[in-house]
Design an enzyme around this catalytic site. Structure first.
Site, short mmCIF file in Angstrom:
data_model
loop_
_atom_site.label_atom_id
_atom_site.label_comp_id
_atom_site.label_asym_id
_atom_site.label_seq_id
_atom_site.Cartn_x
_atom_site.Cartn_y
_atom_site.Cartn_z
N ASP A 23 0.52 10.32 7.54
CA ASP A 23 1.86 10.10 8.09
C ASP A 23 1.83 9.94 9.61
OD1 ASP A 23 4.60 9.86 8.04
OD2 ASP A 23 4.96 12.01 8.13
N ASN A 71 8.36 3.66 -0.71
CA ASN A 71 8.03 2.76 0.40
C ASN A 71 8.41 1.30 0.14
OD1 ASN A 71 5.00 4.56 1.35
ND2 ASN A 71 7.07 4.73 2.15
N GLU A 210 -4.55 24.75 -0.84
CA GLU A 210 -4.16 25.27 0.47
C GLU A 210 -3.53 24.13 1.26
OE1 GLU A 210 -4.46 28.46 1.41
OE2 GLU A 210 -5.26 28.88 -0.58
#
Ligand code: FPP
Length: 244
Positions: A23, A71, A210
């Site tokens: 991103d 998108n 994680e």
């Protein structure tokens, strides 16, 4: 002991499977007064570097979010630029990907892609199947909720055709209906760009991963940022719901 960096690397716990939400390309370009598509170009070059760094760390699986189902709503110009960038990338870096031992997988509604892009990714995937230094999975026209619904429909088909009975469904074999059935669960998700969300990426596969968020735009992500993510991961206590 070798050099200090090597020593530090030897003490890292290396995850098997890392995912990245790439991103911040648009903001990176905007800061330079350039159109968003230049940010995607810089993002693709970053991906090329990160694949190499991950392979050097002996990370076995890397999965990246390149284009989401949402998108498609971006401007025609940006969508076309991304679709053409994909074609260009696999043409330009074919030899390099082979030399690096990169096996390619594409996940998502690939039938939504323009014909030429589809042909290029299918060929890149086919040609890479014998390689196994690192497995790079690229999500294109991908949405995780869509993947789960699709899996439910395929499961329904299996029930209807009698190849499965309801009591045979398990957590393990449900993922056989996913786009890439043989991908292991994720260990670590890295999201640069400053946002702290999952954005419909691999919701099922991230169950025990994680999370690592970094306030840097994807094209600026560095080798040291990857090292720091791995260092942070190495220090995490993964209990998978166990009380220990
Ligand atoms: C999100 O940043 C990024 C994307 C929608 C595209 C990611 C694509 C690449 C990095 C190139 C992929 C290339 C290949 C060859 C697979 P954004 O544009 O939403 O950034 P912003 O949040 O700053 O607007």
């Amino acid at each position: 002991m070798g050099n200090p960096k090597e020593y530090k690397i030897q003490n890292l716990k290396i995850p098997d499977h890392v995912a990245i939400i790439m991103d911040g390309n648009g903001r990176w370009a905007k800061k330079r007064l350039m159109p968003r598509k230049f940010g995607h170009r810089a993002g693709a070059e970053k991906l090329r570097q990160v694949v190499r760094w991950c392979a050097d760390y002996k990370i076995k699986y890397l999965t990246v979010y390149a284009f989401s189902t949402e998108n498609w709503q971006r401007s025609k110009d940006e969508v076309n630029a991304l679709m053409n960038l994909i074609i260009e990338f696999f043409g330009k870096y074919e030899d390099e990907l082979r030399a690096e031992g990169v096996r390619l997988n594409f996940i998502g509604e690939l039938s939504d892609l323009p014909q030429k892009t589809l042909e290029v990714v299918q060929k890149a995937e086919r040609d890479s199947q014998e390689r196994n230094r690192i497995i790079l999975t690229i999500a294109l026209s991908y949405g995780s909720r869509q993947e789960i619904i699709r899996a439910c429909k395929l499961y329904g088909d299996a029930l209807q055709s009698g190849t499965m009975t309801p009591d045979q469904l398990t957590i393990d074999n449900f993922s056989d209906f996913f786009y890439a059935a043989d991908l292991p669960d994720l260990d670590l998700l890295i999201r640069p760009g400053g946002e702290q969300r999952i954005s419909n990426f691999l919701l099922w596969q991230l169950s025990y991963a994680e999370m690592y968020f970094i306030d840097k735009l994807w094209p600026d992500f560095s080798e040291d940022d990857l090292y720091q993510a791995l260092e942070e991961y190495s220090g995490r206590d993964r209990r998978f719901g166990d009380a220990r």
